[in-house]
Design a protein around this motif. Structure first.
Motif, PDB file in Angstrom:
ATOM      1  N   GLN A  24       0.701  -1.355  -0.025  1.00 16.73           N
ATOM      2  CA  GLN A  24      -0.039  -0.081  -0.043  1.00 16.73           C
ATOM      3  C   GLN A  24       0.894   1.133  -0.182  1.00 16.73           C
ATOM      4  N   THR A  25       2.062   1.247   0.401  1.00 13.22           N
ATOM      5  CA  THR A  25       2.847   2.311   0.456  1.00 13.22           C
ATOM      6  C   THR A  25       3.934   2.599  -0.916  1.00 13.22           C
ATOM      7  N   CYS A  26       4.698   1.618  -1.202  1.00 14.54           N
ATOM      8  CA  CYS A  26       5.573   1.494  -2.281  1.00 14.54           C
ATOM      9  C   CYS A  26       5.105   1.061  -3.634  1.00 14.54           C
ATOM     10  N   GLU A  27       4.016   0.126  -3.592  1.00 18.45           N
ATOM     11  CA  GLU A  27       3.462  -0.283  -4.704  1.00 18.45           C
ATOM     12  C   GLU A  27       4.181  -1.691  -5.406  1.00 18.45           C
ATOM     13  N   LYS A  28       5.199  -1.987  -4.797  1.00 17.70           N
ATOM     14  CA  LYS A  28       5.849  -3.066  -5.042  1.00 17.70           C
ATOM     15  C   LYS A  28       5.213  -4.509  -4.634  1.00 17.70           C
ATOM     16  N   THR A  29       5.249  -5.429  -5.375  1.00 15.42           N
ATOM     17  CA  THR A  29       4.537  -6.558  -4.854  1.00 15.42           C
ATOM     18  C   THR A  29       5.158  -7.653  -3.800  1.00 15.42           C
ATOM     19  N   VAL A  30       4.480  -7.930  -3.055  1.00 18.00           N
ATOM     20  CA  VAL A  30       4.547  -8.651  -1.948  1.00 18.00           C
ATOM     21  C   VAL A  30       4.088 -10.362  -1.688  1.00 18.00           C
ATOM     22  N   LYS A  31       4.498 -11.023  -1.324  1.00 15.41           N
ATOM     23  CA  LYS A  31       3.538 -12.457  -1.326  1.00 15.41           C
ATOM     24  C   LYS A  31       4.385 -13.249   0.138  1.00 15.41           C
ATOM     25  N   VAL A  32       3.754 -14.429   0.193  1.00 14.38           N
ATOM     26  CA  VAL A  32       4.128 -15.518   1.386  1.00 14.38           C
ATOM     27  C   VAL A  32       5.023 -16.581   0.314  1.00 14.38           C
ATOM     28  N   SER A  33       6.022 -17.139   1.096  1.00 18.70           N
ATOM     29  CA  SER A  33       6.656 -18.267   0.371  1.00 18.70           C
ATOM     30  C   SER A  33       5.795 -19.498   0.415  1.00 18.70           C
ATOM     31  N   PHE A  34       5.686 -20.389  -0.518  1.00 18.97           N
ATOM     32  CA  PHE A  34       5.217 -21.596  -0.417  1.00 18.97           C
ATOM     33  C   PHE A  34       5.682 -22.466   0.807  1.00 18.97           C
ATOM     34  N   PRO A  35       6.878 -22.609   1.157  1.00 23.21           N
ATOM     35  CA  PRO A  35       7.203 -23.560   2.170  1.00 23.21           C
ATOM     36  C   PRO A  35       6.609 -22.818   3.569  1.00 23.21           C
ATOM     37  N   ASP A  36       6.873 -21.536   3.809  1.00 24.55           N
ATOM     38  CA  ASP A  36       6.162 -21.024   4.997  1.00 24.55           C
ATOM     39  C   ASP A  36       4.491 -21.271   5.195  1.00 24.55           C
ATOM     40  N   TRP A  37       3.984 -20.914   4.043  1.00 22.76           N
ATOM     41  CA  TRP A  37       2.607 -21.121   3.876  1.00 22.76           C
ATOM     42  C   TRP A  37       2.216 -22.632   4.344  1.00 22.76           C
ATOM     43  N   LEU A  38       2.874 -23.577   3.751  1.00 24.61           N
ATOM     44  CA  LEU A  38       2.495 -24.876   3.882  1.00 24.61           C
ATOM     45  C   LEU A  38       2.758 -25.357   5.426  1.00 24.61           C
ATOM     46  N   LYS A  39       3.998 -24.852   5.980  1.00 24.79           N
ATOM     47  CA  LYS A  39       4.152 -25.026   7.404  1.00 24.79           C
ATOM     48  C   LYS A  39       2.926 -24.491   8.171  1.00 24.79           C
ATOM     49  N   ALA A  40       2.432 -23.495   8.027  1.00 26.55           N
ATOM     50  CA  ALA A  40       1.529 -22.981   8.608  1.00 26.55           C
ATOM     51  C   ALA A  40       0.154 -23.588   8.411  1.00 26.55           C
ATOM     52  N   ALA A  41      -0.062 -24.160   7.459  1.00 26.16           N
ATOM     53  CA  ALA A  41      -1.615 -24.618   7.041  1.00 26.16           C
ATOM     54  C   ALA A  41      -1.400 -26.234   7.489  1.00 26.16           C
ATOM     55  N   LEU A  42      -0.352 -26.736   7.413  1.00 28.50           N
ATOM     56  CA  LEU A  42      -0.333 -28.273   7.962  1.00 28.50           C
ATOM     57  C   LEU A  42      -1.236 -28.776   9.246  1.00 28.50           C
ATOM     58  N   PRO A  43      -0.571 -28.109  10.291  1.00 30.40           N
ATOM     59  CA  PRO A  43      -1.442 -28.234  11.610  1.00 30.40           C
ATOM     60  C   PRO A  43      -2.850 -28.059  11.635  1.00 30.40           C
ATOM     61  N   GLY A  44      -3.395 -27.070  11.088  1.00 30.50           N
ATOM     62  CA  GLY A  44      -4.708 -26.811  11.007  1.00 30.50           C
ATOM     63  C   GLY A  44      -5.490 -27.904  10.105  1.00 30.50           C
ATOM     64  N   ALA A  45      -4.829 -28.330   9.053  1.00 32.84           N
ATOM     65  CA  ALA A  45      -5.364 -29.344   8.085  1.00 32.84           C
ATOM     66  C   ALA A  45      -5.381 -30.690   8.889  1.00 32.84           C
ATOM     67  N   ALA A  46      -4.355 -30.919   9.680  1.00 31.60           N
ATOM     68  CA  ALA A  46      -4.439 -32.139  10.474  1.00 31.60           C
ATOM     69  C   ALA A  46      -5.852 -32.275  11.319  1.00 31.60           C
TER      70      ALA A  46
ATOM     71  N   VAL B 137       3.875 -16.452   9.329  1.00 28.76           N
ATOM     72  CA  VAL B 137       4.184 -16.537   7.663  1.00 28.76           C
ATOM     73  C   VAL B 137       4.760 -15.040   7.456  1.00 28.76           C
ATOM     74  N   PRO B 138       6.032 -15.070   7.164  1.00 24.20           N
ATOM     75  CA  PRO B 138       6.416 -13.522   6.936  1.00 24.20           C
ATOM     76  C   PRO B 138       6.187 -13.104   5.440  1.00 24.20           C
ATOM     77  N   LEU B 139       6.055 -11.756   5.193  1.00 23.33           N
ATOM     78  CA  LEU B 139       5.871 -11.182   3.700  1.00 23.33           C
ATOM     79  C   LEU B 139       7.383 -11.243   3.002  1.00 23.33           C
ATOM     80  N   VAL B 140       7.326 -11.797   1.864  1.00 22.91           N
ATOM     81  CA  VAL B 140       8.628 -11.834   1.158  1.00 22.91           C
ATOM     82  C   VAL B 140       8.489 -10.959  -0.273  1.00 22.91           C
ATOM     83  N   LYS B 141       9.852 -10.601  -0.742  1.00 25.80           N
ATOM     84  CA  LYS B 141       9.638  -9.753  -2.077  1.00 25.80           C
ATOM     85  C   LYS B 141       9.164 -10.570  -3.330  1.00 25.80           C
ATOM     86  N   GLU B 142       8.583 -10.056  -4.066  1.00 31.52           N
ATOM     87  CA  GLU B 142       7.991 -10.898  -5.238  1.00 31.52           C
ATOM     88  C   GLU B 142       9.172 -10.653  -6.259  1.00 31.52           C
TER      89      GLU B 142
END
Length: 89
Positions: free
Chosen positions: A29-51, A84-89
């Motif tokens: 929202q400030t610099c207009e550069k794209t940010v995302k989350v990395s797949f490994p971090d996203w997966l590690k956060a999703a697995l316990p809830g999915a279990a 899950v941290p934000l990472v640069k695109e």
């Protein structure tokens, strides 16, 4: 608001972070550069809830099924927002 890895200023809101996935980068929202989350971090956060959600499939009681499903959903959202941290695109 979560910090942008590019500029260090507020990048996205809580709600946007909740629905942010590794395949859908969003602009800061400030610099207009794209940010995302990395797949490994996203997966590690999703697995316990999915279990918890998978465990709910093995119960006959509606209370257990809905309870475990809600716990799984809350765990997935909480882990994603907090771990899950934000990472640069």
């Amino acid at each position: 608001m979560y910090q942008c890895p590019h500029c260090g200023k507020p990048a996205i809101t809580f709600l946007r972070k909740v629905i942010l996935g590794p395949g859908a980068p969003v602009p800061c929202q400030t610099c207009e550069k794209t940010v995302k989350v990395s797949f490994p971090d996203w997966l590690k956060a999703a697995l316990p809830g999915a279990a918890f959600m998978v465990a709910a499939l093995f119960f006959d009681s509606d209370l257990a099924v809905y309870g475990l499903g809600l716990i799984g959903l809350a765990l997935m959202i909480g882990m994603h927002v907090l771990r899950v941290p934000l990472v640069k695109e």
